[in-house]
Each structure stands twice: as C-alpha cells, then as structure tokens.
Design a protein around this motif. Structure first.
Motif: not given
Length: 149
Positions: A17-24, A26-35, A3-10
């Motif tokens: 943003r850093k957490y989202l980009r660390s998710m595989s 999301v990274r795949n989706m960004i790579a697909l978008r760039d492609e 919960p502390a980590r969730l509160g920090e993220l919120l």
C-alpha cells in the motif's frame, strides 16, 4: 525493481500500500477521487439550495400577487375616501333625508300621521339632515384649506 523488493511487496500488505501511494499516478488518481467526492457533495448542496430557492421564488410570487390585490383594494378605498367623493356622498344622503322630511310633512298635512309621530320622526330626520350638511360643509372647508396650502 529487484526481485527481493517484489517479494517483500507481495508478502507485506502495508508495504504494498505504501508503495502504491508513493506512485505519482496513484496519488493523482486519489486526488481526483477526493475532488470528485467534494464536487458531488457540493452538487448535492447546490441542488438543495436550488430547491430552496425555487420554493422562496414561488412564495415571493404569491406574496407579490397578494400585494397587488391589496394595493388595488387600497386604491379603491382611497378613491372612496377622497374629499370630493365624501362631499358628494354626504350631499346625496342629506338630500335623501330632506326629501323624506318633505314627504313626512305632506303626510302630516294630509292627516296620514298624528302630530306626536310627526314631531318625533321629523325632528330625528331633520337632525340627521343638519348633521350630514354640517359634515359636508366641514369637509368642503377643509378641502379648500388644503388646496390653498
């Protein structure tokens, strides 16, 4: 996730943003978008090249048509300029002039024209006859030499 980590993220946008980009995923989706963006850009370039290619093909077709017309004209001129055709034409022209001088002589003998006019015209026409006959003979000699090698 704690919960502390969730509160920090919120509360922290940069951390979220850093957490989202660390998710595989999301990274795949960004790579697909760039492609997809790169593919769209390549497709636009390809469409432009296709348009240019179509224009070049059209111009090439027009030039080929123009070339075919020019080749036909060249063939017609070359046919006219064949030695045998030139010899025939010169022979015909010389015969025409000879016929004119014969008629001129008859007119003089009939008294239709005076001596001065006859002499001037007759000499000019005979010179033309001999010039054409000489050119015809010259072409015939040249053609015979070319045939022999």
């Amino acid at each position: 996730m704690q919960p502390a980590r969730l509160g920090e993220l919120l509360n922290d946008e940069a951390a979220f943003r850093k957490y989202l980009r660390s998710m595989s995923s999301v990274r795949n989706m960004i790579a697909l978008r760039d492609e997809l963006r790169a593919s769209a850009s390549a497709a636009d370039e390809s469409a432009e090249i296709d348009d240019e290619l179509a224009a070049v093909k059209s111009k090439l077709a027009a030039l080929k048509k123009q070339l075919a017309g020019k080749l036909q004209q060249q063939e017609a001129v070359m046919t006219k300029l064949q030695v045998s055709n030139l010899v025939d034409a010169l022979a015909e022209l010389a015969a025409d002039v000879e016929e004119e001088t014969d008629e001129l002589a008859h007119d003089f003998l009939d008294g239709s024209i005076d001596a001065k006019t006859f002499q001037k015209t007759y000499v000019e026409r005979r010179q033309l006859f001999h010039l054409r006959s000489a050119k015809k003979e010259s072409l015939m000699i040249k053609a015979n030499r070319e045939r022999r090698g």
